[in-house]
Design a protein around this motif. Structure first.
Motif, PDB file in Angstrom:
ATOM      1  N   HIS A 185     149.915 109.126  64.091  1.00  0.00           N
ATOM      2  CA  HIS A 185     151.087 109.864  63.577  1.00  0.00           C
ATOM      3  C   HIS A 185     152.220 109.083  64.110  1.00  0.00           C
ATOM      4  CE1 HIS A 185     149.340 114.074  62.871  1.00  0.00           C
ATOM      5  NE2 HIS A 185     148.552 113.131  62.213  1.00  0.00           N
ATOM      6  N   ASP A 186     152.041 108.216  65.258  1.00  0.00           N
ATOM      7  CA  ASP A 186     153.130 107.494  65.874  1.00  0.00           C
ATOM      8  C   ASP A 186     153.388 106.309  64.586  1.00  0.00           C
ATOM      9  OD1 ASP A 186     150.432 106.430  66.216  1.00  0.00           O
ATOM     10  OD2 ASP A 186     151.144 105.467  68.002  1.00  0.00           O
ATOM     11  N   ALA A 187     152.394 105.860  64.151  1.00  0.00           N
ATOM     12  CA  ALA A 187     152.420 104.730  63.100  1.00  0.00           C
ATOM     13  C   ALA A 187     153.341 105.265  61.776  1.00  0.00           C
ATOM     14  CB  ALA A 187     151.158 104.129  62.806  1.00  0.00           C
ATOM     15  N   HIS A 188     152.739 106.489  61.521  1.00  0.00           N
ATOM     16  CA  HIS A 188     153.414 107.086  60.432  1.00  0.00           C
ATOM     17  C   HIS A 188     155.028 107.364  60.415  1.00  0.00           C
ATOM     18  CE1 HIS A 188     149.285 109.532  59.884  1.00  0.00           C
ATOM     19  NE2 HIS A 188     149.087 108.155  59.632  1.00  0.00           N
ATOM     20  N   ALA A 189     155.403 107.745  61.539  1.00  0.00           N
ATOM     21  CA  ALA A 189     156.840 108.047  61.867  1.00  0.00           C
ATOM     22  C   ALA A 189     157.476 106.603  61.777  1.00  0.00           C
ATOM     23  CB  ALA A 189     156.842 108.910  63.130  1.00  0.00           C
ATOM     24  N   ALA A 190     156.784 105.725  62.381  1.00  0.00           N
ATOM     25  CA  ALA A 190     157.427 104.575  62.432  1.00  0.00           C
ATOM     26  C   ALA A 190     157.739 103.822  61.002  1.00  0.00           C
ATOM     27  CB  ALA A 190     156.629 103.265  63.163  1.00  0.00           C
ATOM     28  N   MET A 191     156.745 103.986  60.080  1.00  0.00           N
ATOM     29  CA  MET A 191     156.651 103.467  58.629  1.00  0.00           C
ATOM     30  C   MET A 191     157.781 104.233  57.954  1.00  0.00           C
ATOM     31  SD  MET A 191     152.726 102.665  57.541  1.00  0.00           S
ATOM     32  CE  MET A 191     152.005 103.977  58.333  1.00  0.00           C
ATOM     33  N   ALA A 192     157.983 105.512  58.367  1.00  0.00           N
ATOM     34  CA  ALA A 192     159.066 106.062  57.658  1.00  0.00           C
ATOM     35  C   ALA A 192     160.362 105.828  58.078  1.00  0.00           C
ATOM     36  CB  ALA A 192     158.878 107.909  57.887  1.00  0.00           C
ATOM     37  N   LEU A 193     160.528 105.535  59.694  1.00  0.00           N
ATOM     38  CA  LEU A 193     161.835 104.740  59.863  1.00  0.00           C
ATOM     39  C   LEU A 193     162.235 103.667  59.400  1.00  0.00           C
ATOM     40  CD1 LEU A 193     161.419 105.675  63.923  1.00  0.00           C
ATOM     41  CD2 LEU A 193     163.166 106.818  62.078  1.00  0.00           C
ATOM     42  N   GLY A 194     161.103 102.885  59.112  1.00  0.00           N
ATOM     43  CA  GLY A 194     161.374 101.665  58.180  1.00  0.00           C
ATOM     44  C   GLY A 194     161.976 101.702  56.968  1.00  0.00           C
ATOM     45  N   ALA A 195     161.376 102.869  56.216  1.00  0.00           N
ATOM     46  CA  ALA A 195     161.632 102.947  55.001  1.00  0.00           C
ATOM     47  C   ALA A 195     163.306 103.530  54.896  1.00  0.00           C
ATOM     48  CB  ALA A 195     160.798 104.170  54.290  1.00  0.00           C
ATOM     49  N   ALA A 196     163.453 104.514  56.007  1.00  0.00           N
ATOM     50  CA  ALA A 196     165.013 104.974  56.011  1.00  0.00           C
ATOM     51  C   ALA A 196     165.742 103.779  56.462  1.00  0.00           C
ATOM     52  CB  ALA A 196     164.843 105.597  57.306  1.00  0.00           C
ATOM     53  N   ARG A 197     165.241 102.882  57.033  1.00  0.00           N
ATOM     54  CA  ARG A 197     166.523 101.680  57.194  1.00  0.00           C
ATOM     55  C   ARG A 197     166.642 100.858  55.895  1.00  0.00           C
ATOM     56  NH1 ARG A 197     166.265  97.313  62.349  1.00  0.00           N
ATOM     57  NH2 ARG A 197     167.487  95.874  61.277  1.00  0.00           N
ATOM     58  N   ILE A 198     165.530 100.646  55.287  1.00  0.00           N
ATOM     59  CA  ILE A 198     165.596  99.759  53.988  1.00  0.00           C
ATOM     60  C   ILE A 198     166.472 100.542  52.948  1.00  0.00           C
ATOM     61  CG2 ILE A 198     164.477  98.970  52.062  1.00  0.00           C
ATOM     62  CD1 ILE A 198     162.298  97.985  53.960  1.00  0.00           C
ATOM     63  N   ILE A 199     166.285 101.709  52.929  1.00  0.00           N
ATOM     64  CA  ILE A 199     166.853 102.698  51.777  1.00  0.00           C
ATOM     65  C   ILE A 199     168.286 102.988  52.055  1.00  0.00           C
ATOM     66  CG2 ILE A 199     166.980 104.935  50.703  1.00  0.00           C
ATOM     67  CD1 ILE A 199     163.805 105.214  51.135  1.00  0.00           C
ATOM     68  N   SER A 200     168.766 103.174  53.415  1.00  0.00           N
ATOM     69  CA  SER A 200     170.024 103.569  53.709  1.00  0.00           C
ATOM     70  C   SER A 200     170.801 102.395  53.596  1.00  0.00           C
ATOM     71  CB  SER A 200     170.071 103.757  55.267  1.00  0.00           C
ATOM     72  OG  SER A 200     169.722 102.893  56.094  1.00  0.00           O
ATOM     73  N   GLN A 201     170.410 101.005  53.685  1.00  0.00           N
ATOM     74  CA  GLN A 201     171.060  99.847  53.587  1.00  0.00           C
ATOM     75  C   GLN A 201     171.224  99.470  51.819  1.00  0.00           C
ATOM     76  OE1 GLN A 201     168.789  97.138  56.015  1.00  0.00           O
ATOM     77  NE2 GLN A 201     169.995  97.672  57.795  1.00  0.00           N
ATOM     78  N   ASN A 202     170.240 100.026  51.305  1.00  0.00           N
ATOM     79  CA  ASN A 202     170.415  99.713  49.766  1.00  0.00           C
ATOM     80  C   ASN A 202     170.541 100.851  48.675  1.00  0.00           C
ATOM     81  OD1 ASN A 202     169.448  96.520  49.896  1.00  0.00           O
ATOM     82  ND2 ASN A 202     168.279  97.749  51.465  1.00  0.00           N
ATOM     83  N   ILE A 203     171.027 101.974  49.140  1.00  0.00           N
ATOM     84  CA  ILE A 203     170.986 103.034  48.487  1.00  0.00           C
ATOM     85  C   ILE A 203     171.821 103.082  47.032  1.00  0.00           C
ATOM     86  CG2 ILE A 203     173.253 103.981  49.597  1.00  0.00           C
ATOM     87  CD1 ILE A 203     170.240 106.299  48.295  1.00  0.00           C
TER      88      ILE A 203
END
Length: 401
Positions: free
Chosen positions: A107-125
């Motif tokens: 689950h640590d990896a799951h949360a990290a992947m979601a944070l990665g998605a948040a970063r990319i999406i927020s910069q390219n919304i």
């Protein structure tokens, strides 16, 4: 157009760093305040709005499509954040700092992947035709956090229209690291619990004719309930009844008054789940009564079966996974997994998909299964998970926004 693979690869080191920081601070059930605060801190650095108050320590972040975001549809990325009551023995430099607790399921990896998605999406919304909501959920490991998140409004304000979740590690033995696996229709089982007490009449072990032996009756029950699987559900539909704990007696020559048993029942079809729950109580009761005993029977419903909608699954395979991964990296699972996942609650409410990402890590030269004290994951696959989350959100909103 946003190059999803390239963007995810650019932040691969950051995703791994997030995973390792989370791995140090595992928390159990719904009691995950340190994990929540870490995620809050990272979201604040990204200037992403979020709200807390879901399932005690869950949080929901929203990346808005402009000021009039309420006029757009919303795609959700759901991830779990809790660990397990396991003492870590991996020897990793970033091993758990919390005694008796460990991220032994990824689950640590799951949360990290979601944070990665948040970063990319927020910069390219600007390239997304709608909003993206990120659901960080505690309590997947048995506490029913998914159901509580939904009850607390995680799928509302704005209303979620579709959702994706994933699980990494070695859940599926046939998958190699970096491959993804999924199945349309029922993919994972319910996680129900059986509890019963057989109440007889104890006495001297040398005089069995004077007692009502709950041990012998329990043995008969354990044997006979397997006929519910072999004779009362379709032979092409999987089902499991396992009695995993039995307690009774305190001396070698004394028949006890009662025996208690606990176990689990797993089904992938709701109709058969309901039928066997009723039949099991009836069968156990009648077997005990035929021998002069009673049964106190309890069937606790856990997570429901996880079902991936056919249409969404095909959309994901054709228009998302195929654009991120090579053909041999996409595995269509032929059979369901009899483990359970509370992502099932979300998929009961909105269309979406849950997928597996192969990512077996090695400790001492071999892979140790989930929930093991030496469990680890392959961090080299994490960027793929992030890329798939971002791609699916963008493509779904493009088609449905």
């Amino acid at each position: 157009m946003l190059a999803f693979k390239e963007e995810a690869k650019k932040i691969e080191d950051r995703i791994i760093e997030w995973r390792r920081e989370l791995h140090k601070i595992p928390e159990v059930g719904l009691d995950t305040p340190k994990t929540r605060k870490f995620i809050e801190s990272e979201l604040e650095k990204m200037e992403i709005d979020y709200e807390t108050g879901y399932a005690q320590n869950g949080l929901v972040a929203l990346i808005k499509k402009g000021e009039d975001y309420e006029n757009y549809r919303t795609f959700a990325i759901r991830t779990d954040i809790d660990g397990l009551k396991v003492e870590e023995k991996t020897g990793l430099d970033f091993a758990s700092r919390h005694e008796g607790k460990m991220h032994a399921c990824g689950h640590d990896a799951h949360a990290a992947m979601a944070l990665g998605a948040a970063r990319i999406i927020s910069q390219n919304i600007g390239e997304f035709d709608g909003n993206v909501k990120l659901i960080f959920q505690p309590g997947e490991e048995g506490a029913g956090g998914g159901e509580k998140m939904i009850e607390d409004g995680a799928l509302k304000d704005p209303e979620v229209d579709a959702v994706i979740g994933l699980h990494t590690g070695g859940v599926i033995g046939c998958m190699e690291n970096g491959q993804i696996g999924f199945k349309a229709g029922p993919m994972m089982a319910c996680t129900d619990r059986i509890k019963m007490t057989v109440i007889g009449r104890g006495g001297h072990g040398a005089m069995p004719n004077t007692v009502v032996d709950p041990i012998a009756i329990s043995a008969s029950i354990i044997e006979n309930i397997q006929t519910l699987i072999s004779r009362e559900i379709s032979p092409v539909h999987p089902g499991v009844i396992s009695i995993c704990q039995i307690n009774g007696g305190s001396a070698f020559n004394v028949v006890p008054d009662e025996v208690s048993m606990e176990g689990t029942a797993r089904f992938i079809h709701e109709k058969e789940r309901n039928k066997i729950a009723r039949r099991m109580e009836n069968l156990c009761t009648k077997l005990a009564e035929s021998r002069g005993a009673e049964v106190d029977f309890e069937y606790e419903r856990g997570y429901p079966p996880l079902v991936n909608p056919e249409e969404f699954t095909e959309f994901f395979r054709r228009e998302c996974a195929a654009e991120i991964l090579d053909e041999e990296e996409i595995v269509k699972l032929e059979e369901p997994v009899m483990g359970g996942e509370d992502m099932a609650y979300y998929l009961e409410k909105v269309p979406g998909i849950f997928i597996f990402l192969g990512g077996k890590g090695e400790i001492d030269g071999k892979f140790h299964g989930h929930h093991n004290s030496k469990f680890d994951i392959d961090e080299k696959v994490l960027w793929k998970g992030t890329a798939l989350l971002v791609k699916t959100a963008r493509r779904w909103l493009e088609k449905n926004g």
